[in-house]
Design a protein around this motif. Structure first.
Motif, short mmCIF file in Angstrom:
data_model
loop_
_atom_site.label_atom_id
_atom_site.label_comp_id
_atom_site.label_asym_id
_atom_site.label_seq_id
_atom_site.Cartn_x
_atom_site.Cartn_y
_atom_site.Cartn_z
N THR A 1 48.48 55.07 48.99
CA THR A 1 47.40 54.15 48.61
C THR A 1 47.42 52.88 49.47
N LEU A 2 48.09 52.94 50.60
CA LEU A 2 48.20 51.77 51.46
C LEU A 2 46.86 51.12 51.76
N PRO A 3 45.82 51.86 52.16
CA PRO A 3 44.54 51.19 52.46
C PRO A 3 43.99 50.42 51.26
N ASP A 4 44.04 51.02 50.09
CA ASP A 4 43.52 50.34 48.90
C ASP A 4 44.38 49.13 48.54
N GLU A 5 45.69 49.29 48.68
CA GLU A 5 46.59 48.18 48.33
C GLU A 5 46.32 46.98 49.23
N LEU A 6 46.12 47.24 50.52
CA LEU A 6 45.83 46.15 51.44
C LEU A 6 44.49 45.49 51.10
N GLU A 7 43.51 46.32 50.80
CA GLU A 7 42.19 45.78 50.49
C GLU A 7 42.24 44.86 49.28
N GLN A 8 43.05 45.23 48.30
CA GLN A 8 43.13 44.43 47.08
C GLN A 8 43.81 43.09 47.32
N ARG A 9 44.76 43.05 48.26
CA ARG A 9 45.58 41.85 48.40
C ARG A 9 45.14 40.92 49.52
N LEU A 10 44.50 41.49 50.50
CA LEU A 10 44.19 40.71 51.69
C LEU A 10 43.13 39.65 51.40
N GLU A 11 43.43 38.40 51.75
CA GLU A 11 42.46 37.32 51.57
C GLU A 11 41.81 36.92 52.88
N SER A 12 42.54 37.06 53.97
CA SER A 12 41.95 36.77 55.27
C SER A 12 42.76 37.46 56.35
#
Length: 304
Positions: A173-184
């Motif tokens: 789920t790496l792509p989704d996890e990054l999308e959820q956490r990334l702010e910039s």
């Protein structure tokens, strides 16, 4: 001077996550994502804006890296890492570790850990249990946990309440996890001084700032990472270099299975967690069993 080796921050669990704590303590194959979305082509098609929190070029590179790792049936990599430990005096002292990770999805994982002081540990997950072997003392701890590698990582972080930088690299789920956490995220430069040419990215989440160097070309794998825990006292950093990447290596179940050496003794599986609200992190206690109240925790990693 008394040197504190355990970081007064979450990273302490990186190497000790399953720590021998005696108690017992992370492509030349098919790359459809890379073929469908060439890195340079994508970058050129997406103009960036100085004001946009998400630079399109950087985001495209990050997504491509995430998809490549998430879609792989497995991989192996060596991680040479260093991490700051804030001393009582406020001084930062760096310790290091080397990890060799072999992952075979859905349910096999083997991690060799060697700390900078020579301490070694082997961690296995076989779809049924998590095992930690301390070769120095010839002891091992084992805790039942059925499921996939994703399940095991979540169990360690969410149920055992431990943090594991770079854990996200292990999960599908790496792509989704990054999308959820990334702010910039921003694109810094094409770095030609790294082992292979890399695209240098700089990102932020609520808890960490991070820099990531991703190999340019058709094998978009991380080559280097630097994480700053900006909300922790002293803003300690974690730095890692990746080498010997192999996607979908030929790993057999035997290669990833734990077989107790002759004379090895089973001991209770114990983990260390940070004492809440203090700078001294180590508490040693037995890991909670399934169904027990879980310690607080979240999916930690790159970035949080």
């Amino acid at each position: 001077m008394r040197i504190a080796r355990w970081p007064a921050w979450p990273l302490l669990c990186v190497s000790l996550i399953f720590g021998p704590v005696v108690a017992a303590e992370e492509p030349p194959v098919d790359e459809p994502a890379a073929e469908e979305q060439p890195l340079d082509e994508h970058s050129l098609d997406e103009p960036s804006s100085d004001d946009a929190p998400m630079d399109a070029r950087a985001l495209g590179i990050l997504d491509l890296m995430a998809e490549t790792l998430a879609q792989a049936q497995g991989f192996s990599v060596t991680i040479q890492a260093g991490y700051d430990v804030i001393q009582d005096t406020g001084q930062k002292i760096e310790f290091g570790e080397r990890r060799k990770v072999a992952l075979s999805r859905p349910d096999r994982l083997r991690v060799e850990v060697e700390e900078s002081d020579g301490t070694q540990a082997l961690v296995f997950f076989d779809g049924k249990a998590i095992t930690v072997f301390n070769p120095g003392e010839n002891v091992y701890g084992q805790i039942e946990k059925a499921g996939t590698v994703d399940d095991a990582v979540r169990y360690v972080i969410q149920d055992l309440g431990m943090r594991l930088p770079l854990a996200l690299l292990l999960v599908t789920t790496l792509p989704d996890e990054l999308e959820q956490r990334l702010e910039s995220i921003d694109y810094v430069e094409r770095n030609t001084l790294t082992r292979v040419p890399t695209d240098h990215l700089a990102g932020r989440s609520a808890d960490v700032d991070f820099e990531l160097w991703v190999a340019a070309g058709d094998a978009p794998l991380p080559q280097r990472v630097s994480i700053t825990y900006k909300n922790e006292e002293g803003a300690p950093q974690y730095r890692a270099e990746f080498s010997d990447w192999k996607l979908d290596p030929d790993l057999s179940k035997v290669d990833l299975a734990f077989r107790p050496p002759e004379g090895a003794k089973a001991i209770p599986f114990v983990v260390r967690v940070r004492r809440s609200g203090t700078d001294q992190p180590s508490i040693t206690g037995e890991a909670p069993a399934d169904g027990m109240p879980a310690a607080s925790g979240s999916m930690e990693g790159l970035p949080k």
